[in-house]
Motif scaffolding. Structure first.
Motif, PDB file in Angstrom:
ATOM      1  N   ARG A  21       8.951 -10.187  36.377  1.00  0.00           N
ATOM      2  CA  ARG A  21       9.601 -11.245  37.278  1.00  0.00           C
ATOM      3  C   ARG A  21       9.314 -12.548  37.530  1.00  0.00           C
ATOM      4  NH1 ARG A  21      12.958 -13.160  41.093  1.00  0.00           N
ATOM      5  NH2 ARG A  21      12.972 -12.227  43.003  1.00  0.00           N
ATOM      6  N   LEU A  22      10.026 -13.327  37.329  1.00  0.00           N
ATOM      7  CA  LEU A  22       9.645 -14.864  37.679  1.00  0.00           C
ATOM      8  C   LEU A  22      10.083 -15.358  39.089  1.00  0.00           C
ATOM      9  CD1 LEU A  22       8.605 -17.509  36.606  1.00  0.00           C
ATOM     10  CD2 LEU A  22      10.652 -18.084  35.985  1.00  0.00           C
ATOM     11  N   GLU A  23       9.439 -15.751  39.861  1.00  0.00           N
ATOM     12  CA  GLU A  23       9.824 -16.268  41.365  1.00  0.00           C
ATOM     13  C   GLU A  23       9.767 -17.790  41.332  1.00  0.00           C
ATOM     14  OE1 GLU A  23       9.177 -12.705  44.639  1.00  0.00           O
ATOM     15  OE2 GLU A  23       7.105 -13.605  43.585  1.00  0.00           O
ATOM     16  N   THR A  24      10.745 -18.482  41.874  1.00  0.00           N
ATOM     17  CA  THR A  24      10.603 -19.795  41.594  1.00  0.00           C
ATOM     18  C   THR A  24      10.835 -20.443  43.212  1.00  0.00           C
ATOM     19  OG1 THR A  24      13.070 -19.991  41.453  1.00  0.00           O
ATOM     20  CG2 THR A  24      11.371 -19.953  39.404  1.00  0.00           C
ATOM     21  N   ASP A 122      11.317  -4.887  29.097  1.00  0.00           N
ATOM     22  CA  ASP A 122      11.029  -4.377  27.776  1.00  0.00           C
ATOM     23  C   ASP A 122      11.377  -5.510  26.639  1.00  0.00           C
ATOM     24  OD1 ASP A 122       9.988  -2.104  28.650  1.00  0.00           O
ATOM     25  OD2 ASP A 122      12.218  -1.220  28.326  1.00  0.00           O
ATOM     26  N   SER A 123      11.258  -6.978  27.064  1.00  0.00           N
ATOM     27  CA  SER A 123      11.468  -8.104  26.253  1.00  0.00           C
ATOM     28  C   SER A 123      12.920  -8.036  25.691  1.00  0.00           C
ATOM     29  CB  SER A 123      10.664  -8.377  25.273  1.00  0.00           C
ATOM     30  OG  SER A 123       9.147  -8.551  25.776  1.00  0.00           O
ATOM     31  N   GLU A 124      13.825  -7.427  26.398  1.00  0.00           N
ATOM     32  CA  GLU A 124      15.036  -7.091  25.658  1.00  0.00           C
ATOM     33  C   GLU A 124      16.382  -7.557  26.919  1.00  0.00           C
ATOM     34  OE1 GLU A 124      15.288  -2.874  24.700  1.00  0.00           O
ATOM     35  OE2 GLU A 124      13.803  -3.391  23.049  1.00  0.00           O
ATOM     36  N   SER A 125      16.128  -7.190  28.122  1.00  0.00           N
ATOM     37  CA  SER A 125      17.177  -6.982  28.914  1.00  0.00           C
ATOM     38  C   SER A 125      16.819  -8.073  30.295  1.00  0.00           C
ATOM     39  CB  SER A 125      17.558  -5.760  29.639  1.00  0.00           C
ATOM     40  OG  SER A 125      18.141  -4.951  28.428  1.00  0.00           O
ATOM     41  N   VAL A 126      17.644  -9.008  30.438  1.00  0.00           N
ATOM     42  CA  VAL A 126      17.424 -10.023  31.515  1.00  0.00           C
ATOM     43  C   VAL A 126      18.655  -9.959  32.697  1.00  0.00           C
ATOM     44  CG1 VAL A 126      17.443 -12.421  31.875  1.00  0.00           C
ATOM     45  CG2 VAL A 126      16.801 -11.676  29.801  1.00  0.00           C
ATOM     46  N   ALA A 127      17.950  -9.805  33.865  1.00  0.00           N
ATOM     47  CA  ALA A 127      18.940  -9.824  34.977  1.00  0.00           C
ATOM     48  C   ALA A 127      18.565 -11.241  35.918  1.00  0.00           C
ATOM     49  CB  ALA A 127      18.628  -8.651  35.916  1.00  0.00           C
ATOM     50  N   GLU A 146      22.338 -12.285  23.660  1.00  0.00           N
ATOM     51  CA  GLU A 146      21.835 -13.541  22.992  1.00  0.00           C
ATOM     52  C   GLU A 146      20.998 -14.179  24.075  1.00  0.00           C
ATOM     53  OE1 GLU A 146      25.709 -12.771  23.925  1.00  0.00           O
ATOM     54  OE2 GLU A 146      25.205 -11.423  22.480  1.00  0.00           O
ATOM     55  N   ARG A 147      21.073 -14.158  25.035  1.00  0.00           N
ATOM     56  CA  ARG A 147      20.028 -14.870  25.821  1.00  0.00           C
ATOM     57  C   ARG A 147      18.598 -14.262  25.851  1.00  0.00           C
ATOM     58  NH1 ARG A 147      22.951 -17.633  30.253  1.00  0.00           N
ATOM     59  NH2 ARG A 147      20.821 -18.899  30.319  1.00  0.00           N
ATOM     60  N   THR A 148      18.230 -13.348  25.235  1.00  0.00           N
ATOM     61  CA  THR A 148      17.196 -12.789  25.503  1.00  0.00           C
ATOM     62  C   THR A 148      15.697 -13.664  25.184  1.00  0.00           C
ATOM     63  OG1 THR A 148      17.876 -10.464  25.235  1.00  0.00           O
ATOM     64  CG2 THR A 148      15.471 -10.789  24.781  1.00  0.00           C
ATOM     65  N   ALA A 149      16.100 -14.268  23.802  1.00  0.00           N
ATOM     66  CA  ALA A 149      15.108 -15.307  23.189  1.00  0.00           C
ATOM     67  C   ALA A 149      14.558 -16.503  24.308  1.00  0.00           C
ATOM     68  CB  ALA A 149      15.340 -15.857  22.109  1.00  0.00           C
ATOM     69  N   ARG A 152      12.626 -14.859  27.015  1.00  0.00           N
ATOM     70  CA  ARG A 152      11.200 -14.525  26.499  1.00  0.00           C
ATOM     71  C   ARG A 152      10.365 -15.671  26.567  1.00  0.00           C
ATOM     72  NH1 ARG A 152      12.732 -12.427  21.826  1.00  0.00           N
ATOM     73  NH2 ARG A 152      12.799 -10.595  22.846  1.00  0.00           N
ATOM     74  N   ARG A 153      11.047 -16.901  26.086  1.00  0.00           N
ATOM     75  CA  ARG A 153      10.202 -18.307  26.008  1.00  0.00           C
ATOM     76  C   ARG A 153       9.850 -18.632  27.289  1.00  0.00           C
ATOM     77  NH1 ARG A 153      14.101 -19.552  22.166  1.00  0.00           N
ATOM     78  NH2 ARG A 153      15.306 -20.634  24.042  1.00  0.00           N
ATOM     79  N   TYR A 154      10.675 -18.439  28.386  1.00  0.00           N
ATOM     80  CA  TYR A 154      10.255 -18.677  30.002  1.00  0.00           C
ATOM     81  C   TYR A 154       9.274 -17.903  30.296  1.00  0.00           C
ATOM     82  CZ  TYR A 154      14.961 -21.151  30.190  1.00  0.00           C
ATOM     83  OH  TYR A 154      16.092 -21.533  29.996  1.00  0.00           O
ATOM     84  N   ARG A 155       9.270 -16.778  30.014  1.00  0.00           N
ATOM     85  CA  ARG A 155       8.198 -15.908  30.216  1.00  0.00           C
ATOM     86  C   ARG A 155       6.791 -16.197  29.885  1.00  0.00           C
ATOM     87  NH1 ARG A 155       8.280 -10.135  27.509  1.00  0.00           N
ATOM     88  NH2 ARG A 155       7.425 -11.813  25.886  1.00  0.00           N
ATOM     89  N   ASP A 156       6.837 -16.255  28.692  1.00  0.00           N
ATOM     90  CA  ASP A 156       5.825 -16.833  27.952  1.00  0.00           C
ATOM     91  C   ASP A 156       5.168 -18.008  28.450  1.00  0.00           C
ATOM     92  OD1 ASP A 156       5.953 -14.395  26.655  1.00  0.00           O
ATOM     93  OD2 ASP A 156       6.566 -15.373  24.645  1.00  0.00           O
ATOM     94  N   ALA A 157       5.797 -19.063  28.718  1.00  0.00           N
ATOM     95  CA  ALA A 157       5.371 -20.299  29.413  1.00  0.00           C
ATOM     96  C   ALA A 157       5.017 -20.127  30.850  1.00  0.00           C
ATOM     97  CB  ALA A 157       6.563 -21.273  29.100  1.00  0.00           C
ATOM     98  N   ALA A 158       5.659 -19.298  31.522  1.00  0.00           N
ATOM     99  CA  ALA A 158       4.975 -19.024  32.712  1.00  0.00           C
ATOM    100  C   ALA A 158       3.801 -18.481  32.833  1.00  0.00           C
ATOM    101  CB  ALA A 158       6.008 -18.176  33.822  1.00  0.00           C
TER     102      ALA A 158
END
Length: 174
Positions: A21-24, A122-127, A146-149, A152-158
């Motif tokens: 989860r990313l909280e902003t 699971d690095s596959e589904s985004v809500a 199509e938006r998964t990658a 994934r970049r946002y998660r990894d950067a966070a």
């Protein structure tokens, strides 16, 4: 609102390895735990059963070896709501196995400017989580694969810029 047959609830029920989860936002006080937030502001002690339902859900996942973790982007000084969320919520949720990280942008530029709140399973589904300007939850939108990658970049950067909550809280918690 959803863009597929799956909902956020479905994703929680079916993830196999991890939920991120990313909280902003600085204030989610109009979304949930409104009574608990008011009790916190009034200086009342945290009830023993605070967040019990979520802690139970967390345990149902973490006891099976699944990881549930989040990064909250914030800056100091903390809003009243963040003092509540971190002081009451995060400390309680750790007992269910949830992991927390803080990306403190007090003295640095936000590396994820304009990225929305989201859950990533699971690095596959985004809500994507949608909120109004006052922090009221409006619903979620499950994005197409199509938006998964991108997320994934946002998660990894966070995670690359964040520090464990316990370390951050030891320095800045109130």
């Amino acid at each position: 609102m959803t863009t597929s047959f799956r909902t956020l609830g479905d994703l929680f029920d079916t993830f196999e390895r991890e939920a991120f989860r990313l909280e902003t936002l600085d204030d989610y006080s109009r979304s949930e735990s409104v009574d608990a937030y008011q009790a916190f502001l009034a200086g009342e002690p945290q009830p023993d059963d605070y967040n019990a339902g979520w802690v139970k859900e967390l345990r149902s996942h973490t006891e099976k070896g699944k990881r549930v973790y989040r990064v909250h982007i914030l800056s100091r000084p903390l809003t009243d709501y963040l003092r509540f969320e971190l002081g009451w919520g995060y400390h309680k949720n750790v007992s269910g196995g949830e992991e927390f990280f803080i990306l403190d942008i007090t003295d640095i530029p936000n590396p994820l400017e304009n990225v929305p709140d989201f859950w990533f399973f699971d690095s596959e589904s985004v809500a994507v989580m949608n909120y109004d300007g006052g922090g009221k939850y409006l619903g979620s939108e499950v994005l197409p694969p199509e938006r998964t990658a991108e997320f994934r970049r946002y998660r990894d950067a966070a995670l690359a810029h964040a520090e464990p909550f316990t370390e951050w809280w030891a320095k800045y918690g109130t």
